[in-house]
Design a protein around this motif. Structure first.
Motif, PDB file in Angstrom:
ATOM      1  N   THR A 144      32.852  47.729  45.058  1.00 27.74           N
ATOM      2  CA  THR A 144      33.681  47.746  43.736  1.00 27.74           C
ATOM      3  C   THR A 144      32.461  47.194  43.051  1.00 27.74           C
ATOM      4  OG1 THR A 144      34.531  45.563  44.526  1.00 27.74           O
ATOM      5  CG2 THR A 144      35.905  47.577  44.167  1.00 27.74           C
ATOM      6  N   CYS A 145      32.512  45.938  42.551  1.00 29.24           N
ATOM      7  CA  CYS A 145      31.340  45.332  41.680  1.00 29.24           C
ATOM      8  C   CYS A 145      30.249  45.140  42.288  1.00 29.24           C
ATOM      9  CB  CYS A 145      31.756  43.989  41.204  1.00 29.24           C
ATOM     10  SG  CYS A 145      32.130  42.616  42.590  1.00 29.24           S
ATOM     11  N   ASP A 146      28.892  44.852  41.954  1.00 25.69           N
ATOM     12  CA  ASP A 146      27.646  44.973  42.558  1.00 25.69           C
ATOM     13  C   ASP A 146      27.787  43.463  43.335  1.00 25.69           C
ATOM     14  OD1 ASP A 146      26.818  46.877  41.583  1.00 25.69           O
ATOM     15  OD2 ASP A 146      25.351  45.972  40.120  1.00 25.69           O
ATOM     16  N   SER A 310      46.327  41.933  36.121  1.00 23.07           N
ATOM     17  CA  SER A 310      45.519  41.480  37.015  1.00 23.07           C
ATOM     18  C   SER A 310      45.634  42.189  38.398  1.00 23.07           C
ATOM     19  CB  SER A 310      45.643  40.108  37.234  1.00 23.07           C
ATOM     20  OG  SER A 310      45.242  39.539  38.305  1.00 23.07           O
ATOM     21  N   CYS A 311      44.678  42.122  39.285  1.00 24.79           N
ATOM     22  CA  CYS A 311      45.120  42.907  40.557  1.00 24.79           C
ATOM     23  C   CYS A 311      46.185  41.958  41.439  1.00 24.79           C
ATOM     24  CB  CYS A 311      43.896  43.107  41.489  1.00 24.79           C
ATOM     25  SG  CYS A 311      43.065  44.383  40.734  1.00 24.79           S
ATOM     26  N   VAL A 312      46.222  40.660  40.953  1.00 27.15           N
ATOM     27  CA  VAL A 312      47.210  40.019  41.663  1.00 27.15           C
ATOM     28  C   VAL A 312      48.466  39.737  40.550  1.00 27.15           C
ATOM     29  CG1 VAL A 312      47.892  37.756  42.538  1.00 27.15           C
ATOM     30  CG2 VAL A 312      45.728  38.732  43.118  1.00 27.15           C
ATOM     31  N   ASP A 343      43.044  50.488  37.241  1.00 32.18           N
ATOM     32  CA  ASP A 343      42.019  50.453  36.050  1.00 32.18           C
ATOM     33  C   ASP A 343      41.100  49.380  36.174  1.00 32.18           C
ATOM     34  OD1 ASP A 343      44.035  48.911  35.370  1.00 32.18           O
ATOM     35  OD2 ASP A 343      44.394  49.858  33.586  1.00 32.18           O
ATOM     36  N   CYS A 344      40.458  48.913  37.227  1.00 27.25           N
ATOM     37  CA  CYS A 344      39.605  47.658  37.586  1.00 27.25           C
ATOM     38  C   CYS A 344      38.437  48.009  36.582  1.00 27.25           C
ATOM     39  CB  CYS A 344      39.154  48.072  39.092  1.00 27.25           C
ATOM     40  SG  CYS A 344      37.913  46.729  39.519  1.00 27.25           S
ATOM     41  N   ALA A 345      37.881  46.862  36.322  1.00 22.00           N
ATOM     42  CA  ALA A 345      36.730  46.716  35.213  1.00 22.00           C
ATOM     43  C   ALA A 345      35.480  47.580  35.963  1.00 22.00           C
ATOM     44  CB  ALA A 345      36.643  45.529  34.969  1.00 22.00           C
ATOM     45  N   PHE A 376      30.128  34.605  36.097  1.00 20.80           N
ATOM     46  CA  PHE A 376      29.248  35.425  36.644  1.00 20.80           C
ATOM     47  C   PHE A 376      29.983  36.797  37.222  1.00 20.80           C
ATOM     48  CE2 PHE A 376      28.000  31.317  38.330  1.00 20.80           C
ATOM     49  CZ  PHE A 376      26.671  31.202  37.457  1.00 20.80           C
ATOM     50  N   CYS A 377      31.078  37.025  36.852  1.00 21.62           N
ATOM     51  CA  CYS A 377      31.725  38.383  36.975  1.00 21.62           C
ATOM     52  C   CYS A 377      31.551  39.268  35.947  1.00 21.62           C
ATOM     53  CB  CYS A 377      33.357  38.211  36.983  1.00 21.62           C
ATOM     54  SG  CYS A 377      34.169  39.948  37.106  1.00 21.62           S
ATOM     55  N   GLN A 378      30.223  40.096  35.861  1.00 18.36           N
ATOM     56  CA  GLN A 378      29.935  40.855  35.126  1.00 18.36           C
ATOM     57  C   GLN A 378      30.965  41.928  34.462  1.00 18.36           C
ATOM     58  OE1 GLN A 378      27.381  40.351  33.308  1.00 18.36           O
ATOM     59  NE2 GLN A 378      25.666  39.622  34.543  1.00 18.36           N
TER      60      GLN A 378
END
Ligand code: BJ8
Length: 425
Positions: A144-146, A310-312, A343-345, A376-378
């Motif tokens: 998912t994210c980097d 949110s995912c939770v 729809d995750c970022a 730090f969550c871009q």
């Protein structure tokens, strides 16, 4: 938690001294944050029990399932399709990612500017205090994210059973084709792990179990539209968190029982907070157990949380999987269609999330939005800018919070949240 589990934890390879310390902090935090709430629904007693046994009885149940030949699969993300796991009689569990642990050791493996969620996953593994990761026959990491996808390259050296699932970054035909290929590959991997061939009957049953769990959560969300809200945001969040750990059928029954009680409360106009309490929608990064800091600050600052984008929360649980197909291919297609809507970022562009936030504000009659981004969550911090702009254009007050798992900023956050709640009055 009882002494009886010591041998179980030891056999799993947990380090007993730090694990005891963790349980003590967890128990104390739960007591201070949850058990001090007023007017809690009586049926939340079930969740008190679940929390008191989250490393005890639930782990014993998983180990009993394993002894009976069933498999346990651990996950860090709502993109791992539980329907496929259930279809193979296996159990999907969320892995611990909601608290700092073994930070010095984590800092030797991950850059300091890594989000708390990823650091937490590593901390629980390195500190040997997560019985879920130690019980898992397969651990699924998703691209998912980097931060997550690169950290899995390191996690691979720490666990023997990491399975990496690639995921699309765009909602295009090519993106969907990638998701399809990856879900088919995952189905094969689950079949190989369990020795079970997933047929129509099994897949339908898996879909049914997971849909029922989602339906119960939808019912709970729907009841939160009432003013006064019959349940606190903290308690609703807890139900959404336990969603990832509990036996799905028992969980569905327990949430439905809470809903029955909430329905009666609404009829009697009973709420946790008085009618007219400012209503807040929480939006942003997922909050795993025991990440209760921000909701606790909000609900001790004169507001009530009425929904979690949110995912939770609703990003993770909305949309059922269509179970009308009559072949494995048709049902797999339905699973792919359902998850492709998440729809995750990490998706670019990601307009559906903006629409969903506005839709939730209206649906739950929220007076304002608190956007929660982990430092730090871009993906989510970047997206908090257009979220704020879109909400401002609709005259919906928004507060952007960026924080981590430490308690150092509690005073500062409380001041900001209190000022925001005043604005909503
Ligand atoms: S579908 S939100 S569960 S990836 S907070 S680790 S994004 S840097 S958790 Fe997530 Fe799946 Fe998306 Fe949902 Fe990265 Fe951000 Fe950390 Fe995050």
């Amino acid at each position: 938690m009882s002494e009886n589990y010591k041998d179980m934890w030891k056999n799993l390879g947990l380090k007993l001294v730090p694990h005891d310390a963790l349980l003590e902090v967890l128990g104390k935090g739960y007591e201070d944050i949850y058990l001090t709430q007023n007017n809690r629904p009586e049926s939340m007693a079930y969740f008190n029990f679940v929390m008191s046994e989250i490393h005890g009885l639930r782990i014993k149940e998983l180990l009993d399932e394993k002894a009976a030949g069933r498999k346990v699969i651990g996950s860090f993300c709502v993109f791992v399709p539980e329907e496929i796991v259930r279809a193979a009689d296996a159990t999907l569990v969320g892995l611990c990612t909601g608290a700092d642990f073994a930070t010095e050791e984590v800092d030797k493996l991950l850059p300091r500017n890594t989000c708390s969620l990823i650091k937490s996953a590593f901390g629980f593994k390195l500190g040997k205090v997560c019985p879920y990761i130690e019980s898992a026959d397969m651990i699924v990491g998703e691209n998912t994210c980097d931060g997550k996808k690169k950290s899995y390259e390191i996690l691979k050296n720490l666990v023997p059973n990491l399975y990496v699932m690639d995921l699309p970054q765009m909602k295009s035909d090519e993106g969907k084709a990638l998701l399809k290929a990856e879900y088919l590959r995952f189905k094969e991997a689950v079949e190989k792990l369990t020795g079970i061939s997933i047929d129509v009957t099994r897949l339908k049953k898996g879909i049914d179990i997971v849909n029922n769990k989602r339906k119960a959560i939808h019912r709970l969300s729907d009841l939160r539209k009432a003013d006064p809200s019959p349940i606190s945001g903290l308690d609703a969040l807890l139900a959404n968190q336990v969603y990832f750990y509990d036996d799905p059928i028992r969980f569905t029954g327990s949430v439905n029982k809470i809903c029955d009680e909430l329905k009666k409360r609404i009829e009697k106009k009973e709420g946790v907070f008085p009618k007219g309490t400012p209503r807040i929608l929480l939006s942003g990064c997922p909050m795993a157990v025991p990440n209760w800091k921000l909701p606790w600050i909000i609900e001790t600052s004169g507001a009530v949380i009425v929904g979690e984008e949110s995912c939770v929360g609703e990003r993770g649980t909305r949309n059922l999987t269509d179970d009308s197909g009559n072949t494995v291919d048709e049902l797999m297609e339905a699973i792919i269609n359902r998850y492709f809507k998440v729809d995750c970022a990490i998706f670019t562009p990601n307009p559906d999330r903006l629409d969903h936030i506005v839709e939730m504000v209206e649906k739950y009659q929220a007076n304002g939005v608190v956007h929660y981004g982990l430092q730090f969550c871009q993906p989510y911090l970047m997206e908090s800018m257009p979220v704020e702009k879109a909400l401002e254009e609709k005259n919906i007050p928004t507060l952007r919070i960026d924080t981590d798992y430490s308690m150092e900023d509690v005073g500062q956050l409380k001041t900001r949240v209190e000022a925001f709640v005043e604005l909503l009055k």
